[in-house]
Design a protein around this motif. Sequence first.
Motif, PDB file in Angstrom:
ATOM      1  N   ILE A  19       4.687  21.570  27.084  1.00 14.65           N
ATOM      2  CA  ILE A  19       4.171  21.632  25.711  1.00 14.65           C
ATOM      3  C   ILE A  19       3.297  20.414  25.415  1.00 14.65           C
ATOM      4  O   ILE A  19       2.193  20.541  24.863  1.00 14.65           O
ATOM      5  CB  ILE A  19       5.336  21.717  24.699  1.00 14.65           C
ATOM      6  CG1 ILE A  19       6.039  23.069  24.819  1.00 14.65           C
ATOM      7  CG2 ILE A  19       4.829  21.499  23.275  1.00 14.65           C
ATOM      8  CD1 ILE A  19       7.363  23.134  24.072  1.00 14.65           C
ATOM      9  N   LEU A  20       3.775  19.232  25.789  1.00 14.96           N
ATOM     10  CA  LEU A  20       3.006  18.020  25.519  1.00 14.96           C
ATOM     11  C   LEU A  20       1.689  18.024  26.293  1.00 14.96           C
ATOM     12  O   LEU A  20       0.646  17.631  25.766  1.00 14.96           O
ATOM     13  CB  LEU A  20       3.838  16.788  25.875  1.00 14.96           C
ATOM     14  CG  LEU A  20       5.048  16.518  24.976  1.00 14.96           C
ATOM     15  CD1 LEU A  20       5.842  15.321  25.493  1.00 14.96           C
ATOM     16  CD2 LEU A  20       4.616  16.274  23.534  1.00 14.96           C
ATOM     17  N   ALA A  21       1.736  18.469  27.546  1.00 14.73           N
ATOM     18  CA  ALA A  21       0.512  18.524  28.349  1.00 14.73           C
ATOM     19  C   ALA A  21      -0.488  19.513  27.747  1.00 14.73           C
ATOM     20  O   ALA A  21      -1.691  19.224  27.665  1.00 14.73           O
ATOM     21  CB  ALA A  21       0.847  18.916  29.781  1.00 14.73           C
ATOM     22  N   LEU A  26      -5.469  20.711  24.524  1.00 17.63           N
ATOM     23  CA  LEU A  26      -6.074  21.438  23.400  1.00 17.63           C
ATOM     24  C   LEU A  26      -6.600  20.479  22.333  1.00 17.63           C
ATOM     25  O   LEU A  26      -7.694  20.698  21.787  1.00 17.63           O
ATOM     26  CB  LEU A  26      -5.043  22.391  22.791  1.00 17.63           C
ATOM     27  CG  LEU A  26      -4.726  23.633  23.622  1.00 17.63           C
ATOM     28  CD1 LEU A  26      -3.531  24.375  23.047  1.00 17.63           C
ATOM     29  CD2 LEU A  26      -5.930  24.564  23.700  1.00 17.63           C
ATOM     30  N   PHE A  27      -5.847  19.440  22.028  1.00 14.88           N
ATOM     31  CA  PHE A  27      -6.318  18.469  21.039  1.00 14.88           C
ATOM     32  C   PHE A  27      -7.622  17.828  21.500  1.00 14.88           C
ATOM     33  O   PHE A  27      -8.531  17.595  20.702  1.00 14.88           O
ATOM     34  CB  PHE A  27      -5.268  17.374  20.808  1.00 14.88           C
ATOM     35  CG  PHE A  27      -4.036  17.837  20.078  1.00 14.88           C
ATOM     36  CD1 PHE A  27      -4.023  19.022  19.369  1.00 14.88           C
ATOM     37  CD2 PHE A  27      -2.877  17.070  20.100  1.00 14.88           C
ATOM     38  CE1 PHE A  27      -2.890  19.453  18.694  1.00 14.88           C
ATOM     39  CE2 PHE A  27      -1.735  17.482  19.426  1.00 14.88           C
ATOM     40  CZ  PHE A  27      -1.737  18.674  18.718  1.00 14.88           C
ATOM     41  N   ALA A  28      -7.713  17.527  22.805  1.00 17.73           N
ATOM     42  CA  ALA A  28      -8.926  16.904  23.330  1.00 17.73           C
ATOM     43  C   ALA A  28     -10.091  17.874  23.335  1.00 17.73           C
ATOM     44  O   ALA A  28     -11.231  17.498  23.033  1.00 17.73           O
ATOM     45  CB  ALA A  28      -8.669  16.380  24.745  1.00 17.73           C
ATOM     46  N   ALA A  43      -0.601  28.173  25.655  1.00 19.21           N
ATOM     47  CA  ALA A  43      -1.111  27.378  26.773  1.00 19.21           C
ATOM     48  C   ALA A  43       0.016  26.809  27.621  1.00 19.21           C
ATOM     49  O   ALA A  43      -0.129  26.648  28.834  1.00 19.21           O
ATOM     50  CB  ALA A  43      -1.996  26.251  26.241  1.00 19.21           C
ATOM     51  N   ALA A  44       1.148  26.477  26.979  1.00 16.82           N
ATOM     52  CA  ALA A  44       2.293  25.931  27.710  1.00 16.82           C
ATOM     53  C   ALA A  44       3.151  27.022  28.335  1.00 16.82           C
ATOM     54  O   ALA A  44       4.099  26.711  29.069  1.00 16.82           O
ATOM     55  CB  ALA A  44       3.152  25.090  26.761  1.00 16.82           C
ATOM     56  N   GLN A  45       2.848  28.276  28.027  1.00 20.10           N
ATOM     57  CA  GLN A  45       3.603  29.426  28.533  1.00 20.10           C
ATOM     58  C   GLN A  45       5.078  29.361  28.107  1.00 20.10           C
ATOM     59  O   GLN A  45       5.986  29.575  28.904  1.00 20.10           O
ATOM     60  CB  GLN A  45       3.480  29.528  30.058  1.00 20.10           C
ATOM     61  CG  GLN A  45       2.053  29.772  30.524  1.00 20.10           C
ATOM     62  CD  GLN A  45       1.936  29.944  32.020  1.00 20.10           C
ATOM     63  OE1 GLN A  45       2.755  29.467  32.787  1.00 20.10           O
ATOM     64  NE2 GLN A  45       0.895  30.671  32.452  1.00 20.10           N
ATOM     65  N   VAL A  46       5.267  29.042  26.815  1.00 22.77           N
ATOM     66  CA  VAL A  46       6.607  29.075  26.226  1.00 22.77           C
ATOM     67  C   VAL A  46       6.513  29.908  24.950  1.00 22.77           C
ATOM     68  O   VAL A  46       5.427  30.132  24.413  1.00 22.77           O
ATOM     69  CB  VAL A  46       7.138  27.662  25.896  1.00 22.77           C
ATOM     70  CG1 VAL A  46       7.196  26.800  27.155  1.00 22.77           C
ATOM     71  CG2 VAL A  46       6.291  26.995  24.815  1.00 22.77           C
TER      72      VAL A  46
END
Length: 206
Positions: A19-21, A26-28, A43-46
Motif C-alpha cells: 500500500i505504501l509503495a 501514485l502521489f508522485a 494499485a497495491a492489489q488489496v
Amino acid sequence: MPGTSSFHQRVAADKRAAILAAARTLFADQGFARTSLAQVAAAAQVSKATLFKQFPTKDALFDAIVEEVWAPRAHLTDDLDPADPGTGLRAVGAVYAELLGRPDTAGLFRLVIAEAPSSPDLGRRQFDLGKLPFFDEVRRYLRATADAGSLHVPDPTTATTQFLGMISNFVLWPRMFLVDWNPSDAAVAHQVEEAVLTTLARYGAR
C-alpha cells in the motif's frame, strides 16, 4: 497457534508495504490531491476494506509514508558518547546523508513542494513528523556535548542547523533540480567529514 499468528502478521506487513509503495508512486505520478484511496488499493492489489483498516484517510496514509522515510531517526543518538563528538557527529552525519540520498526521501520532498499551493498542510506534517524529530535528536546530542564540556555550543539550534545544512545542501537539494544528481559514496562521505571537521573547529571546547 503461534505459527498462524506470525503468518497473519507477515501478510499484514506485506500488504502495508504494498500500500505504501503504491501510494508513493501514485502521489508522485498524479499528485496527492488527485489520488484516491480506491486507486491506491487497486494499485497495491488489496481490497478497499484492507486499505481502510490500516489507513482510514489519505492523510493517515501520507503520515505513514513520512514516518517510514524518516524512520532512521529513532533513538539515533542514544548510544553516542557526548565526550567524543567527532565519532558521534560522524555517525549522525552518515545516517543523515544516507537518509537524504534515498529516492523515497527525494520523492517526498518533491511531492510536498509540488502540492504546496493546494495542500500546504503536507509540508507542515512532513516537518512535524519527519524533519523536526530528527533535528531534535541531533540538537539533544549537541547539547549533551556542551554539558560534557567536549564542545562549546551556546546555541544548539544554530549548531544543528549548520551541521545538517552542510550535508543536505550537497546530498539532497541539488537532487530537487538535477534529475541526474547522484554523487558517489566517496563524495558523500567526504562532505560528511567536512561538515564534522567544520563543526568541531567552530565549536571546539575552549
